[in-house]
Scaffold this active site. Structure first.
Site, PDB file in Angstrom:
ATOM      1  CG  ASP A   1      12.135   3.792   3.845  1.00  0.00           C
ATOM      2  OD1 ASP A   1      12.564   3.518   4.898  1.00  0.00           O
ATOM      3  OD2 ASP A   1      11.081   4.317   3.784  1.00  0.00           O
TER       4      ASP A   1
ATOM      5  N   PRO B   1       0.779  -1.142  -0.049  1.00  0.00           N
ATOM      6  CG  PRO B   1      -0.113  -1.021   2.122  1.00  0.00           C
ATOM      7  CD  PRO B   1       0.462  -2.091   1.154  1.00  0.00           C
TER       8      PRO B   1
ATOM      9  CB  ALA C   1       1.074   1.847   4.247  1.00  0.00           C
ATOM     10  N   GLY C   2       3.850   3.582   5.429  1.00  0.00           N
ATOM     11  CA  GLY C   2       5.189   3.523   5.910  1.00  0.00           C
ATOM     12  C   GLY C   2       5.852   2.129   5.662  1.00  0.00           C
ATOM     13  CG  LEU C   3       3.843  -1.107   5.127  1.00  0.00           C
ATOM     14  CD1 LEU C   3       2.870  -1.987   5.010  1.00  0.00           C
ATOM     15  CD2 LEU C   3       4.792  -1.591   6.786  1.00  0.00           C
ATOM     16  N   GLY C   4       7.498   1.300   2.595  1.00  0.00           N
ATOM     17  CA  GLY C   4       8.439   1.558   1.891  1.00  0.00           C
ATOM     18  C   GLY C   4       8.195   1.201   0.377  1.00  0.00           C
ATOM     19  CB  SER C   5       4.950   1.763  -1.177  1.00  0.00           C
ATOM     20  OG  SER C   5       4.506   2.017  -2.699  1.00  0.00           O
TER      21      SER C   5
HETATM   22  C1  MEV Z   1      10.768   6.402   6.826  1.00  0.00           C
HETATM   23  O1  MEV Z   1      10.409   5.337   6.319  1.00  0.00           O
HETATM   24  C2  MEV Z   1      11.936   6.224   7.655  1.00  0.00           C
HETATM   25  C3  MEV Z   1      12.255   7.815   8.223  1.00  0.00           C
HETATM   26  O2  MEV Z   1      13.296   7.725   9.204  1.00  0.00           O
HETATM   27  C4  MEV Z   1      12.592   8.643   6.930  1.00  0.00           C
HETATM   28  C5  MEV Z   1      14.124   8.279   6.468  1.00  0.00           C
HETATM   29  O3  MEV Z   1      14.737   7.619   7.183  1.00  0.00           O
HETATM   30  O4  MEV Z   1      14.318   8.495   5.350  1.00  0.00           O
HETATM   31  C6  MEV Z   1      11.041   8.524   8.874  1.00  0.00           C
END
Ligand code: MEV
Length: 316
Positions: free
Chosen positions: A149, A98, A101-105
């Site tokens: 990421d 997704p 989502a903070g999952l590295g899409s």
């Molecule tokens: C994002 O997945 C992780 C952060 O630390 C940003 C980054 O490291 O580039 C918030």
């Protein structure tokens, strides 16, 4: 035709702190994958099944959703040209990761693009080059990227990562369950990184929280390598509290973490940029089902459980 993939990623410890040179721990999450198919063409282009109306041509300026992947592809073409490979390619992206989502899409998409472009020329893209190109593409997606990421989605195993250094693989010593639960709002990595940046400039407390997050990553790497996962879970709980103090959690993420802990998880925290997106719980394998159910009942719109086993790399 060349087909390449890259998995989602999950950050166990150290998001945001990693932007300021502190360590982080992250790992690939292979249950979710980005895929890129590359075919020889007259003119290089990029399409995504997620945005079927849009075609990005590489010889034109590209803005919007396809801009980061286009940037990655341009990086790949430049590198290939230096190797004497100049065949134009048409790429199609498919992903079950997704977005937001903070999952590295975006990192996984960028990596899949670079690998597919190299694959179409009968070459394998060197890992350091893939990470460098994807980190540049991430800067377009999120405004700034530590490179965590791209490193995590390129990794075969969990990694300890420090900005501008090669990732160090960590050895899994004990089987573990990971549950990722998507909250009600999209993650806003760019704005959250900017917000934490503001606070660390003006607030000593925020700077101290970032230092402590980095220390938790170092302790976490040691515990991980000893297989002391219950203790590692305790560090994740502390990291969540520190991230909340930096303003990047939400009530929905707090609720998901609480539900996971109450169901017996060793620990739980938000994962990625925050401001929405996902929570991750670490739990014993035998509690994978109840933790998954508890996070679902606590309002997650999607829940992905995964087993990380000793012999095989990973399984769903
Ligand atoms: C994002 O997945 C992780 C952060 O630390 C940003 C980054 O490291 O580039 C918030």
């Amino acid at each position: 035709m060349s087909l390449a993939t890259a998995p989602a990623k999950v950050i166990l410890l150290g998001e945001h702190a990693v932007v300021y040179g502190h360590p982080a721990i992250a790992m690939p999450f292979p249950a979710l994958q980005a895929r890129a198919e590359a075919r020889a063409a007259e003119r290089s282009s990029l399409r995504s099944e997620r945005y079927p109306e849009t075609v990005a041509f590489l010889d034109e300026a590209v803005t919007g959703e396809l801009a980061p992947a286009t940037e990655a592809l341009r990086g790949a073409f430049e590198a290939l040209e230096r190797l004497g490979s100049t065949q134009p390619l048409a790429l199609v992206l498919k992903s079950d990761i997704p977005a937001g989502a903070g999952l590295g899409s975006s990192a996984a998409t960028a990596v899949a693009c670079v690998r597919a472009a190299f694959g179409a020329h009968g070459r394998e893209a060197p890992a350091a080059l893939v990470r460098a190109i994807a980190t540049r593409a991430e800067a377009i997606a999120h405004g700034a990227s530590s490179g965590l990421d791209p490193a995590a989605v390129c990794a075969e195993a969990p990694i300890r990562f420090v900005r501008a250094h090669a990732p160090v693989p960590l050895t899994l010593r004990a089987a573990m369950g990971i549950v990722i639960a998507l909250s009600d709002a999209p993650s806003a990595t760019g704005p959250m990184v900017a917000q934490v940046g503001e606070r660390q400039q003006h607030e000593a407390g925020a700077r101290e929280a970032l230092v402590q997050l980095g220390e938790l990553s170092d302790q976490g790497a040691e515990l991980f390598e000893k297989g002391e996962l219950a203790e590692l879970g305790g560090l994740m709980d502390r990291a969540h509290a520190l991230l909340a103090s930096l303003g990047v959690s939400t009530p929905a993420l707090d609720t998901l973490c609480r539900a996971a802990r109450e169901a017996g998880a060793w620990g739980a925290k938000l994962t990625g940029g925050g401001g929405g997106g996902c929570a991750v719980a670490l739990c014993p394998l035998e509690l994978l089902e109840p933790v998954t159910a508890a996070m679902g009942a606590a309002g997650a719109s999607h829940v992905w459980p995964a087993q990380y086993l000793l012999e095989r790399k990973q399984e769903r």
